[in-house]
Design a protein around this motif. Structure first.
Motif, mmCIF file in Angstrom:
data_model
loop_
_atom_site.group_PDB
_atom_site.id
_atom_site.type_symbol
_atom_site.label_atom_id
_atom_site.label_comp_id
_atom_site.label_asym_id
_atom_site.label_seq_id
_atom_site.Cartn_x
_atom_site.Cartn_y
_atom_site.Cartn_z
ATOM 1 N N SER A 34 -5.946 51.369 -0.291
ATOM 2 C CA SER A 34 -7.273 51.552 0.271
ATOM 3 C C SER A 34 -8.360 51.388 -0.801
ATOM 4 O O SER A 34 -9.503 51.112 -0.473
ATOM 5 C CB SER A 34 -7.392 52.911 0.961
ATOM 6 O OG SER A 34 -7.305 53.949 0.014
ATOM 7 N N PHE A 35 -8.001 51.531 -2.065
ATOM 8 C CA PHE A 35 -8.941 51.257 -3.151
ATOM 9 C C PHE A 35 -8.803 49.827 -3.681
ATOM 10 O O PHE A 35 -9.795 49.187 -4.005
ATOM 11 C CB PHE A 35 -8.740 52.265 -4.302
ATOM 12 C CG PHE A 35 -9.268 53.619 -4.003
ATOM 13 C CD1 PHE A 35 -10.640 53.847 -3.965
ATOM 14 C CD2 PHE A 35 -8.411 54.685 -3.757
ATOM 15 C CE1 PHE A 35 -11.132 55.102 -3.684
ATOM 16 C CE2 PHE A 35 -8.916 55.929 -3.471
ATOM 17 C CZ PHE A 35 -10.265 56.144 -3.434
ATOM 18 N N LEU A 36 -7.585 49.337 -3.784
ATOM 19 C CA LEU A 36 -7.368 48.020 -4.379
ATOM 20 C C LEU A 36 -7.830 46.865 -3.484
ATOM 21 O O LEU A 36 -8.395 45.888 -3.972
ATOM 22 C CB LEU A 36 -5.886 47.836 -4.731
ATOM 23 C CG LEU A 36 -5.371 48.653 -5.906
ATOM 24 C CD1 LEU A 36 -3.893 48.372 -6.147
ATOM 25 C CD2 LEU A 36 -6.160 48.334 -7.168
ATOM 26 N N ILE A 37 -7.595 46.941 -2.205
ATOM 27 C CA ILE A 37 -7.957 45.845 -1.313
ATOM 28 C C ILE A 37 -9.478 45.636 -1.294
ATOM 29 O O ILE A 37 -9.934 44.493 -1.449
ATOM 30 C CB ILE A 37 -7.375 46.062 0.098
ATOM 31 C CG1 ILE A 37 -5.855 45.879 0.034
ATOM 32 C CG2 ILE A 37 -7.993 45.093 1.102
ATOM 33 C CD1 ILE A 37 -5.141 46.136 1.321
ATOM 34 N N PRO A 38 -10.322 46.651 -1.137
ATOM 35 C CA PRO A 38 -11.768 46.388 -1.206
ATOM 36 C C PRO A 38 -12.218 45.852 -2.562
ATOM 37 O O PRO A 38 -13.080 44.966 -2.629
ATOM 38 C CB PRO A 38 -12.396 47.751 -0.919
ATOM 39 C CG PRO A 38 -11.374 48.507 -0.183
ATOM 40 C CD PRO A 38 -10.062 48.020 -0.709
ATOM 41 N N ILE A 39 -11.628 46.367 -3.648
ATOM 42 C CA ILE A 39 -12.000 45.867 -4.977
ATOM 43 C C ILE A 39 -11.605 44.399 -5.105
ATOM 44 O O ILE A 39 -12.376 43.568 -5.599
ATOM 45 C CB ILE A 39 -11.351 46.728 -6.085
ATOM 46 C CG1 ILE A 39 -12.001 48.105 -6.106
ATOM 47 C CG2 ILE A 39 -11.468 46.041 -7.448
ATOM 48 C CD1 ILE A 39 -11.340 49.087 -7.031
ATOM 49 N N PHE A 40 -10.431 44.038 -4.636
ATOM 50 C CA PHE A 40 -9.969 42.659 -4.681
ATOM 51 C C PHE A 40 -10.888 41.761 -3.844
ATOM 52 O O PHE A 40 -11.274 40.674 -4.274
ATOM 53 C CB PHE A 40 -8.522 42.584 -4.167
ATOM 54 C CG PHE A 40 -7.953 41.199 -4.145
ATOM 55 C CD1 PHE A 40 -7.629 40.536 -5.326
ATOM 56 C CD2 PHE A 40 -7.743 40.539 -2.943
ATOM 57 C CE1 PHE A 40 -7.125 39.257 -5.297
ATOM 58 C CE2 PHE A 40 -7.237 39.264 -2.914
ATOM 59 C CZ PHE A 40 -6.919 38.610 -4.095
ATOM 60 N N LEU A 41 -11.287 42.200 -2.679
ATOM 61 C CA LEU A 41 -12.187 41.424 -1.828
ATOM 62 C C LEU A 41 -13.571 41.257 -2.466
ATOM 63 O O LEU A 41 -14.170 40.190 -2.391
ATOM 64 C CB LEU A 41 -12.319 42.069 -0.447
ATOM 65 C CG LEU A 41 -11.068 41.988 0.441
ATOM 66 C CD1 LEU A 41 -11.291 42.762 1.725
ATOM 67 C CD2 LEU A 41 -10.706 40.554 0.733
ATOM 68 N N ILE A 42 -14.054 42.310 -3.124
ATOM 69 C CA ILE A 42 -15.346 42.218 -3.800
ATOM 70 C C ILE A 42 -15.288 41.216 -4.952
ATOM 71 O O ILE A 42 -16.203 40.413 -5.147
ATOM 72 C CB ILE A 42 -15.805 43.611 -4.288
ATOM 73 C CG1 ILE A 42 -16.175 44.485 -3.083
ATOM 74 C CG2 ILE A 42 -16.979 43.495 -5.251
ATOM 75 C CD1 ILE A 42 -16.418 45.927 -3.424
ATOM 76 N N VAL A 43 -14.206 41.220 -5.720
ATOM 77 C CA VAL A 43 -14.045 40.276 -6.822
ATOM 78 C C VAL A 43 -13.972 38.845 -6.288
ATOM 79 O O VAL A 43 -14.596 37.934 -6.832
ATOM 80 C CB VAL A 43 -12.800 40.632 -7.668
ATOM 81 C CG1 VAL A 43 -12.439 39.510 -8.626
ATOM 82 C CG2 VAL A 43 -13.018 41.926 -8.424
ATOM 83 N N LEU A 44 -13.219 38.621 -5.226
ATOM 84 C CA LEU A 44 -13.141 37.284 -4.641
ATOM 85 C C LEU A 44 -14.508 36.814 -4.137
ATOM 86 O O LEU A 44 -14.895 35.670 -4.351
ATOM 87 C CB LEU A 44 -12.141 37.267 -3.474
ATOM 88 C CG LEU A 44 -10.673 37.192 -3.838
ATOM 89 C CD1 LEU A 44 -9.818 37.236 -2.582
ATOM 90 C CD2 LEU A 44 -10.369 35.925 -4.607
ATOM 91 N N LEU A 45 -15.245 37.685 -3.480
ATOM 92 C CA LEU A 45 -16.566 37.334 -2.974
ATOM 93 C C LEU A 45 -17.530 37.028 -4.124
ATOM 94 O O LEU A 45 -18.296 36.058 -4.065
ATOM 95 C CB LEU A 45 -17.117 38.466 -2.097
ATOM 96 C CG LEU A 45 -18.452 38.196 -1.417
ATOM 97 C CD1 LEU A 45 -18.337 37.015 -0.468
ATOM 98 C CD2 LEU A 45 -18.925 39.424 -0.678
#
Length: 192
Positions: A34-45
């Motif tokens: 729940s912490f890693l997936i949003p961080i990963f999506l923010i980095v990709l964006l």
């Protein structure tokens, strides 16, 4: 207790509550994701947005093409050697550039080139009268037919049109070196 004595639960709210996480290991994995997936999506964006080469506002103002468009000349200067008749346009060139629009079609009452009957009365008035009409305008024709030729070049065009329409006018002679144009030469000679 027998199965007959068990209470029958028909209401789903009365059922025991259970979640998808049943073990502590599942809870830890869920919290980490729940912490890693949003961080990963923010980095990709952020990588996607930063990947575009977008210049900042106003930075293209100094590009070579933009500067060239802003400083391009509005007009041009054409220098003619008034002492050299060969540098001047011929009567046919002036006719094709300026006079042909009306004098080939007869637009606005202009006499057509080659119409001897229409030109006969005009040619009989002489070169000076024809040149005066061409330089100052007559009827629907503006001064110089709206062109930007020298008086000498306009005189050549007048002779060209008159001679193609039954006249026999002589080609105008170049003005003396001190005069600005062919039409001013007779005026300055008359005043002396």
């Amino acid at each position: 207790m027998s199965d007959a004595h068990k209470p029958v639960i028909n209401d789903p709210h009365d059922m025991p509550h259970e979640g998808p996480i049943k073990t502590p290991k599942q809870l830890v994995v869920t919290v980490v994701f729940s912490f890693l997936i949003p961080i990963f999506l923010i980095v990709l964006l952020a990588t996607y947005v930063a990947g575009f080469n977008k210049p900042g506002a106003g930075t293209e103002l100094l590009a070579e093409e933009a500067v060239a468009r802003r400083i391009q000349p509005v007009g041009t200067v054409e220098i003619k050697d008034l002492a050299d008749p060969a540098a001047m346009k011929t009567g046919e060139q002036v006719f094709n550039a300026q006079c042909a629009a009306c004098h080939t079609t007869g637009a606005a009452g202009a006499p057509k080139l080659g119409d001897n009957a229409a030109w006969a009365a005009r040619v009989s008035t002489g070169y000076d009268a024809l040149l005066n009409s061409a330089l100052h305008g007559k009827g629907n024709m503006g001064a110089q037919g709206g062109g930007d030729f020298t008086d000498f070049e306009i005189g050549r065009a007048v002779v060209y049109m008159a001679n193609k329409s039954g006249g026999s006018l002589k080609e105008p002679v170049m003005a003396p070196a001190g005069a600005a144009s062919g039409a001013e030469a007779p005026a300055s000679a008359a005043s002396n």
